[in-house]
Design an enzyme around this catalytic site. Structure first.
Site, PDB file in Angstrom:
ATOM      1  N   THR A  12      48.605  22.392 -34.520  1.00  0.00           N
ATOM      2  CA  THR A  12      48.052  21.097 -34.092  1.00  0.00           C
ATOM      3  C   THR A  12      46.764  21.278 -33.288  1.00  0.00           C
ATOM      4  O   THR A  12      45.723  20.703 -33.617  1.00  0.00           O
ATOM      5  CB  THR A  12      49.090  20.350 -33.221  1.00  0.00           C
ATOM      6  OG1 THR A  12      50.294  20.241 -33.966  1.00  0.00           O
ATOM      7  CG2 THR A  12      48.603  18.965 -32.844  1.00  0.00           C
ATOM      8  N   LYS A  90      50.578  28.116 -21.463  1.00  0.00           N
ATOM      9  CA  LYS A  90      51.107  28.134 -20.090  1.00  0.00           C
ATOM     10  C   LYS A  90      52.327  29.027 -19.942  1.00  0.00           C
ATOM     11  O   LYS A  90      52.545  29.595 -18.877  1.00  0.00           O
ATOM     12  CB  LYS A  90      51.412  26.716 -19.609  1.00  0.00           C
ATOM     13  CG  LYS A  90      52.349  25.914 -20.479  1.00  0.00           C
ATOM     14  CD  LYS A  90      51.605  24.937 -21.340  1.00  0.00           C
ATOM     15  CE  LYS A  90      52.404  24.550 -22.559  1.00  0.00           C
ATOM     16  NZ  LYS A  90      51.825  23.450 -23.293  1.00  0.00           N
ATOM     17  N   GLY A 119      46.294  19.119 -20.070  1.00  0.00           N
ATOM     18  CA  GLY A 119      45.599  18.773 -21.321  1.00  0.00           C
ATOM     19  C   GLY A 119      44.134  18.471 -21.070  1.00  0.00           C
ATOM     20  O   GLY A 119      43.375  19.335 -20.612  1.00  0.00           O
ATOM     21  N   GLY A 172      52.566  15.427 -32.172  1.00  0.00           N
ATOM     22  CA  GLY A 172      52.040  16.741 -31.781  1.00  0.00           C
ATOM     23  C   GLY A 172      52.011  16.964 -30.286  1.00  0.00           C
ATOM     24  O   GLY A 172      51.278  17.817 -29.801  1.00  0.00           O
ATOM     25  N   GLU A 175      56.453  20.714 -27.570  1.00  0.00           N
ATOM     26  CA  GLU A 175      56.362  22.142 -27.872  1.00  0.00           C
ATOM     27  C   GLU A 175      57.086  22.429 -29.180  1.00  0.00           C
ATOM     28  O   GLU A 175      57.908  21.632 -29.642  1.00  0.00           O
ATOM     29  CB  GLU A 175      57.036  22.952 -26.750  1.00  0.00           C
ATOM     30  CG  GLU A 175      56.366  22.823 -25.397  1.00  0.00           C
ATOM     31  CD  GLU A 175      54.929  23.303 -25.425  1.00  0.00           C
ATOM     32  OE1 GLU A 175      54.683  24.466 -25.748  1.00  0.00           O
ATOM     33  OE2 GLU A 175      54.033  22.488 -25.131  1.00  0.00           O
ATOM     34  N   ASP A 186      58.331  23.698 -19.499  1.00  0.00           N
ATOM     35  CA  ASP A 186      56.882  23.527 -19.655  1.00  0.00           C
ATOM     36  C   ASP A 186      56.255  23.112 -18.312  1.00  0.00           C
ATOM     37  O   ASP A 186      55.246  23.678 -17.881  1.00  0.00           O
ATOM     38  CB  ASP A 186      56.634  22.461 -20.737  1.00  0.00           C
ATOM     39  CG  ASP A 186      55.169  22.141 -20.921  1.00  0.00           C
ATOM     40  OD1 ASP A 186      54.467  22.930 -21.581  1.00  0.00           O
ATOM     41  OD2 ASP A 186      54.720  21.103 -20.403  1.00  0.00           O
ATOM     42  N   LYS A 190      53.595  25.094 -15.701  1.00  0.00           N
ATOM     43  CA  LYS A 190      52.346  24.459 -15.253  1.00  0.00           C
ATOM     44  C   LYS A 190      52.248  24.430 -13.728  1.00  0.00           C
ATOM     45  O   LYS A 190      51.179  24.689 -13.162  1.00  0.00           O
ATOM     46  CB  LYS A 190      52.256  23.045 -15.838  1.00  0.00           C
ATOM     47  CG  LYS A 190      52.004  23.056 -17.349  1.00  0.00           C
ATOM     48  CD  LYS A 190      52.182  21.678 -17.965  1.00  0.00           C
ATOM     49  CE  LYS A 190      51.808  21.660 -19.441  1.00  0.00           C
ATOM     50  NZ  LYS A 190      52.233  20.431 -20.139  1.00  0.00           N
ATOM     51  N   GLY A 288      48.585  16.723 -26.851  1.00  0.00           N
ATOM     52  CA  GLY A 288      48.101  16.207 -28.131  1.00  0.00           C
ATOM     53  C   GLY A 288      46.874  16.950 -28.634  1.00  0.00           C
ATOM     54  O   GLY A 288      46.200  17.661 -27.895  1.00  0.00           O
TER      55      GLY A 288
HETATM   56  N1  HSE Z   1      54.470  19.897 -24.720  1.00  0.00           N
HETATM   57  C1  HSE Z   1      53.445  19.706 -23.752  1.00  0.00           C
HETATM   58  C2  HSE Z   1      53.564  18.294 -23.187  1.00  0.00           C
HETATM   59  C3  HSE Z   1      52.108  19.916 -24.391  1.00  0.00           C
HETATM   60  O1  HSE Z   1      54.285  17.492 -23.787  1.00  0.00           O
HETATM   61  O2  HSE Z   1      52.963  18.017 -22.176  1.00  0.00           O
HETATM   62  C4  HSE Z   1      50.953  19.944 -23.448  1.00  0.00           C
HETATM   63  O3  HSE Z   1      51.024  21.012 -22.557  1.00  0.00           O
END
Ligand code: HSE
Length: 381
Positions: A12, A90, A119, A172, A175, A186, A190, A288
């Site tokens: 993606t 990350k 992002g 998209g 993960e 996730d 971060k 995204g």
């Molecule tokens: N899977 C992560 C989210 C993607 O939904 O924030 C961006 O880091």
């Protein structure tokens, strides 16, 4: 001058950055590491990483394969070969941050990871700059787009968890393995990265008490509405006066008029506190294809512009994480006996007395031996 790119991964985000770079004449993708073949791109595609590593024309690798391996090995090899690396990974970075940043510095190349947190939001970039002129003491916010989409749509439209998760996957945002989103991993990665940048001490991701939204139910959402609260998955870290760090990820019930309650769909919001400037809040699309590709492109652009790698700080040592100092009440649903003073709301739901984050996460781990469906959320006071 132009950058010559070896692009790892055409998923993606990879296809997003490839499309963005087609519109530029100063950054050229010359090789793509990809197992699948895409019509029209066969002349660029290879499944042999050594063709990128050993190509002297390629000065910069964009790592968008994600996950731990082979991303870690490929990154180390690229840096050792004297290539810049730009990445949104990350998971890998949070577990190997000291090694990666030190190696990039020693090799005199760039490792740009702006896209790994928030992002499209220029959060890490600003943390790097802010810390040069102020002492940063806290970071907090919504850093996972997938779970925010799920919580927001469940609460506003009454749709089910699985249904909205499928939407996040189609768009998209999620993960490859959405458990990383749903279980808070996730967000854990971060907050670990952002804390290291802000406080100049690495924060081990596994030391961050982490709870996701896997066990939330429609009945919980109805209870939140009755309490005039909105549930958000919040990542938080605070630098304590003794140098330890409170760092955790958990669902939090915020007031229905709180800033976080107005963050909808896949958006993120992240705040940073500094002793001089007070509180700054960033908001925007945190996941995204195009938003993340945009952040990758900014990192490339900074390399082209000669932004100093010294902006990219090297933390010194590891912070001790101590979540005894973070204390608040919790909403809990469980069929197990809750071992802390609490007020029953009915149907196995409770509001506890204020309790430390460490104590609540430890208790939940124990109680899940008899009630695997236990859900808890901190309550913002
Ligand atoms: N899977 C992560 C989210 C993607 O939904 O924030 C961006 O880091």
């Amino acid at each position: 001058m132009a950058l010559k790119i070896g692009l790892l991964g055409l998923g993606t985000i990879g296809s997003g950055i490839y499309e963005h770079l087609l519109k530029r004449d100063d950054i050229h993708v010359v090789r793509i590491l990809e197992l699948l073949r895409h019509p029209g791109l066969e002349h660029l595609e290879t499944s042999d990483y050594s063709e990128i590593l050993n190509d002297p024309e390629i000065d910069t690798v964009i790592e968008l394969i994600g996950g731990m391996e082979p991303a870690h090995t490929f990154t180390v090899q690229a840096l050792k070969a004297g290539k810049n690396v730009v990445s949104a990974n990350k998971l890998m970075l949070s577990h190997h941050m000291e090694e990666i940043l030190t190696l990039a510095r020693d090799m005199g190349v760039h490792y740009r990871y702006d896209a790994s947190v928030g992002g499209s939001i220029p959060f890490l970039y600003n943390l790097m700059r802010y810390r040069c002129a102020d002492k940063l003491t806290a970071i907090s916010g919504i850093v996972n787009g997938t779970t925010n989409l799920i919580l927001d749509i469940m609460q506003r439209e009454g749709r089910g968890f699985e249904d909205v998760l499928a939407e996040a996957q189609r768009e998209g945002y999620a993960e490859a393995n959405p458990a990383a989103d749903i279980d808070g991993i996730d967000a854990q990665c971060k907050i670990s990265i952002a804390s290291a940048v802000a406080y100049q001490r690495y924060v081990r991701p596994e030391a961050v008490n982490t709870e996701g939204i896997r066990h939330i139910t429609g009945a919980d959402i109805i209870n939140f509405k009755r309490l005039d609260k909105v549930c958000r998955l919040i990542a938080s870290s605070t630098l304590n006066a003794d140098g330890t760090v409170c760092a955790y990820v958990e669902p939090i019930l915020v007031a229905s008029d709180a800033t976080e309650a107005a963050v909808h769909l896949n958006n993120n919001t992240i705040s940073v506190t500094g002793e001089y400037f007070g509180l700054h809040t960033f908001q925007g699309q945190g996941a995204g294809k195009d938003p993340t590709a945009f952040a990758v492109e900014l990192g490339l652009r900074d390399i082209l512009d000669g932004v100093s790698p010294r902006l990219n700080p090297i933390p010194e040592g590891y912070a001790e994480v101590n979540n005894d100092k973070a204390v608040h009440p919790y909403y809990v649903h469980t069929s197990a006996k809750l071992e802390i003073p609490s007020r029953a709301l009915g149907d196995g739901t409770y509001i506890t007395e204020p309790v430390s984050v460490r104590a609540m996460h430890d208790l939940a781990r124990r109680l899940r031996e008899s009630d695997s469906g236990l859900f808890f959320a901190g309550i913002q006071e």
